[in-house]
Write a protein that holds these residues in place. Structure first.
Motif, mmCIF file in Angstrom:
data_model
loop_
_atom_site.group_PDB
_atom_site.id
_atom_site.type_symbol
_atom_site.label_atom_id
_atom_site.label_comp_id
_atom_site.label_asym_id
_atom_site.label_seq_id
_atom_site.Cartn_x
_atom_site.Cartn_y
_atom_site.Cartn_z
ATOM 1 N N VAL A 149 1.210 -1.090 0.559
ATOM 2 C CA VAL A 149 -0.020 -0.034 0.305
ATOM 3 C C VAL A 149 0.865 1.749 -0.335
ATOM 4 O O VAL A 149 2.024 1.469 0.866
ATOM 5 C CB VAL A 149 -0.745 0.045 1.291
ATOM 6 C CG1 VAL A 149 -1.679 1.639 0.779
ATOM 7 C CG2 VAL A 149 -2.189 -0.774 1.307
ATOM 8 N N ILE A 150 0.648 2.155 -1.244
ATOM 9 C CA ILE A 150 1.764 3.379 -1.115
ATOM 10 C C ILE A 150 0.881 4.118 -1.197
ATOM 11 O O ILE A 150 -0.266 4.466 -1.307
ATOM 12 C CB ILE A 150 2.143 2.754 -2.455
ATOM 13 C CG1 ILE A 150 3.090 1.981 -2.401
ATOM 14 C CG2 ILE A 150 3.326 4.048 -2.294
ATOM 15 C CD1 ILE A 150 3.023 0.741 -3.439
ATOM 16 N N THR A 151 0.611 5.689 -0.252
ATOM 17 C CA THR A 151 0.395 6.932 -1.051
ATOM 18 C C THR A 151 1.372 7.924 -0.980
ATOM 19 O O THR A 151 2.444 7.608 -0.128
ATOM 20 C CB THR A 151 -0.116 7.476 0.825
ATOM 21 O OG1 THR A 151 0.767 7.431 1.691
ATOM 22 C CG2 THR A 151 -1.705 6.326 1.002
ATOM 23 N N ALA A 152 1.042 8.750 -2.627
ATOM 24 C CA ALA A 152 2.243 9.191 -2.334
ATOM 25 C C ALA A 152 1.320 10.631 -2.371
ATOM 26 O O ALA A 152 0.157 10.897 -3.104
ATOM 27 C CB ALA A 152 2.478 9.163 -3.596
ATOM 28 N N VAL A 153 2.370 11.733 -2.324
ATOM 29 C CA VAL A 153 1.112 13.482 -1.401
ATOM 30 C C VAL A 153 2.464 14.269 -1.988
ATOM 31 O O VAL A 153 3.649 14.272 -1.732
ATOM 32 C CB VAL A 153 0.926 13.335 -0.501
ATOM 33 C CG1 VAL A 153 -0.483 12.327 0.010
ATOM 34 C CG2 VAL A 153 1.779 12.854 0.432
ATOM 35 N N GLU A 154 1.171 15.231 -2.452
ATOM 36 C CA GLU A 154 2.270 16.725 -2.579
ATOM 37 C C GLU A 154 1.624 18.242 -2.551
ATOM 38 O O GLU A 154 0.426 17.414 -2.115
ATOM 39 C CB GLU A 154 2.333 16.428 -4.152
ATOM 40 C CG GLU A 154 1.742 16.664 -5.268
ATOM 41 C CD GLU A 154 2.523 17.235 -6.623
ATOM 42 O OE1 GLU A 154 3.750 17.029 -6.997
ATOM 43 O OE2 GLU A 154 1.626 17.205 -7.730
ATOM 44 N N ARG A 155 1.646 18.863 -2.376
ATOM 45 C CA ARG A 155 1.036 20.556 -2.491
ATOM 46 C C ARG A 155 1.179 20.411 -4.128
ATOM 47 O O ARG A 155 2.127 20.053 -4.449
ATOM 48 C CB ARG A 155 1.712 21.513 -2.061
ATOM 49 C CG ARG A 155 1.550 21.602 -0.572
ATOM 50 C CD ARG A 155 2.854 22.815 0.131
ATOM 51 N NE ARG A 155 2.552 23.089 1.303
ATOM 52 C CZ ARG A 155 2.703 24.477 1.485
ATOM 53 N NH1 ARG A 155 3.331 25.650 0.646
ATOM 54 N NH2 ARG A 155 2.423 24.310 2.741
ATOM 55 N N THR A 156 0.036 20.748 -4.705
ATOM 56 C CA THR A 156 -0.130 20.254 -5.599
ATOM 57 C C THR A 156 1.083 21.436 -6.529
ATOM 58 O O THR A 156 0.458 22.930 -6.165
ATOM 59 C CB THR A 156 -1.768 21.638 -5.717
ATOM 60 O OG1 THR A 156 -3.357 20.733 -5.294
ATOM 61 C CG2 THR A 156 -2.587 21.949 -7.285
ATOM 62 N N GLY A 157 1.384 20.833 -8.201
ATOM 63 C CA GLY A 157 2.248 21.810 -8.262
ATOM 64 C C GLY A 157 3.558 21.533 -8.113
ATOM 65 O O GLY A 157 4.403 21.906 -8.260
ATOM 66 N N GLY A 158 3.183 20.499 -6.692
ATOM 67 C CA GLY A 158 5.165 20.171 -6.379
ATOM 68 C C GLY A 158 5.456 20.806 -5.497
ATOM 69 O O GLY A 158 6.426 21.035 -5.685
ATOM 70 N N LYS A 159 4.875 22.383 -4.989
ATOM 71 C CA LYS A 159 5.568 22.508 -4.135
ATOM 72 C C LYS A 159 6.264 22.299 -3.264
ATOM 73 O O LYS A 159 5.612 21.860 -2.269
ATOM 74 C CB LYS A 159 4.289 24.113 -3.999
ATOM 75 C CG LYS A 159 4.235 24.653 -4.807
ATOM 76 C CD LYS A 159 2.474 26.224 -4.903
ATOM 77 C CE LYS A 159 1.991 27.057 -5.916
ATOM 78 N NZ LYS A 159 1.640 26.043 -6.673
ATOM 79 N N ARG A 160 6.752 22.818 -2.245
ATOM 80 C CA ARG A 160 7.914 22.264 -1.419
ATOM 81 C C ARG A 160 6.940 22.614 0.209
ATOM 82 O O ARG A 160 6.803 23.835 0.523
ATOM 83 C CB ARG A 160 9.011 22.862 -1.038
ATOM 84 C CG ARG A 160 10.194 22.015 -0.386
ATOM 85 C CD ARG A 160 11.554 22.486 -0.647
ATOM 86 N NE ARG A 160 12.602 21.988 0.637
ATOM 87 C CZ ARG A 160 12.984 21.952 1.538
ATOM 88 N NH1 ARG A 160 12.177 22.571 2.231
ATOM 89 N NH2 ARG A 160 13.681 21.244 2.428
ATOM 90 N N PRO A 161 6.251 21.918 0.713
ATOM 91 C CA PRO A 161 6.161 21.884 1.931
ATOM 92 C C PRO A 161 6.732 22.328 2.972
ATOM 93 O O PRO A 161 8.349 22.343 2.902
ATOM 94 C CB PRO A 161 5.860 20.466 2.344
ATOM 95 C CG PRO A 161 6.897 20.051 1.538
ATOM 96 C CD PRO A 161 6.849 19.628 0.899
#
Length: 264
Positions: free
Chosen positions: A218-230
Motif C-alpha cells: 500500500v503506497i500513498t504519494a502526496v504533494e502540495r498541488t503543483g509540487g510546491k515544497r511543504p
C-alpha cells in the motif's frame, strides 16, 4: 534515500513545530517509524540542496506535463506487516480486488482535510501501471496480479494524493517491491494518474509512504498541488494518513481471513 519523517505537525505539540524539515520522529497511530537518513551528513546536505534547486528551476512543478518516470523526493518504506499476518499469503485471500472495494472511498475526511476521488484505475496487467524493467520484472516474478490506483484532490485544491495497492502473491514479494520503489535504486515506480483541473502529479516535491499489508503493498504519494515544497514533512505525513484511509477495505479482508467474518 531521504525518509519522509517530521515532528513539526500540530499533533506533535508546539515545542516541536517547525524546528527542522527533517527531524527525528512523529508519534501516533499508523504513523511511520523513527526516521533513518542513509549516508553521511554531508551527502544529505548535497541531496537537499539539489532538491531545493530542482523545485526552484521547475517553478514548483507547475508544468502541466509530468515526467513519465516520476519518483518521490522523500520515500519511507515500512516492512513490518504487523497485524496482517492472516493474509501474508494470497492463498488465504484469493479473491481478486473489485472496483467496488478499491474505489469505495469517494470522499476522505480527517480534521480539516477533505479529499475527493478524482481519477481511478484497476489494472490486471501490472506492467501497464508501472515503469522500470527491474520493478516490472519483480512484479511478474513475485506474482503481481493487480495494481489499484486512485487519485484524490483536496476540496481547496491545495493537495493531491495518489493511493496505490499492489496485489502480490505473498509478503516477501511486497517487501521486494518496497525495496524496488526506493528512488535510489532507479528500479521503477508506479505511474501517477492524471487528475482534471490540477497540474500533473510528480513534477516537483512529493513524499511517498509504502507499507506492508500482508500480501498487499500500500503506497500513498502526496504533494502540495503543483509540487510546491511543504513547510515541513509533517504536512505531507498528515495528508498521507488521510489518503491511506482508502485502504480500509483491506482490514475487512484481513478480518474475513482471520475470523470468517468481514470486519468492514
Amino acid at each position: 534515500m531521504i525518509e519522509a519523517r517530521d515532528t513539526g505537525s500540530p499533533e506533535a505539540g508546539p515545542e516541536g513545530r517547525g524546528k527542522d524539515f527533517w527531524p527525528d520522529e512523529k508519534p501516533g497511530r499508523r504513523r511511520p517509524a523513527p526516521k533513518l537518513l542513509y549516508g553521511a551528513a554531508a551527502a544529505l546536505v548535497v541531496v537537499i540542496a539539489a532538491v531545493a534547486a530542482a523545485v526552484v528551476l521547475t517553478g514548483g512543478g507547475d508544468d502541466e506535463a509530468a515526467p513519465r518516470k516520476v519518483t518521490p523526493v522523500a520515500y519511507t518504506p515500512d516492512y513490518n506487516g504487523e497485524g496482517f499476518k492472516a493474509i501474508a499469503n494470497r492463498t488465504a485471500d484469493a479473491r481478486a480486488i473489485t472496483e467496488g472495494e478499491a474505489f469505495a472511498a469517494k470522499d476522505l475526511k480527517s480534521g480539516s482535510y477533505v479529499f475527493k476521488l478524482a481519477a481511478k484505475d484497476l489494472a490486471s496487467d501490472c506492467k501497464t501501471a508501472t515503469w522500470g524493467a527491474r520493478l516490472q520484472g519483480d512484479l511478474a516474478k513475485l506474482g503481481c496480479t493487480q495494481v489499484v490506483r486512485a487519485a484524490y484532490v483536496s476540496a481547496d485544491k491545495k493537495y493531491t494524493g495518489q493511493f496505490i495497492v499492489i496485489n502480490m502473491a505473498g509478503q516477501e514479494g511486497v517487501e521486494q517491491v518496497l525495496r524496488d520503489l526506493d528512488p535510489q535504486t532507479d528500479a521503477g515506480w508506479v505511474l501517477p494518474l492524471k487528475m482534471p483541473d490540477v497540474p500533473a502529479f510528480g513534477a516537483g516535491f512529493s513524499a511517498a509512504y509504502a507499507k506492508t499489508y500482508g500480501h498487499y503493498a500500500v503506497i500513498t504519494a502526496v504533494e502540495r498541488t503543483g509540487g510546491k515544497r511543504p513547510d515541513s514533512l509533517n504536512e505531507m505525513i498528515d495528508v498521507s494518513l488521510v489518503i491511506e484511509n482508502a485502504a480500509d477495505f483491506l482490514y475487512g479482508r484481513m478480518d474475513l481471513a482471520s475470523t470468517g467474518r468481514p470486519g468492514q
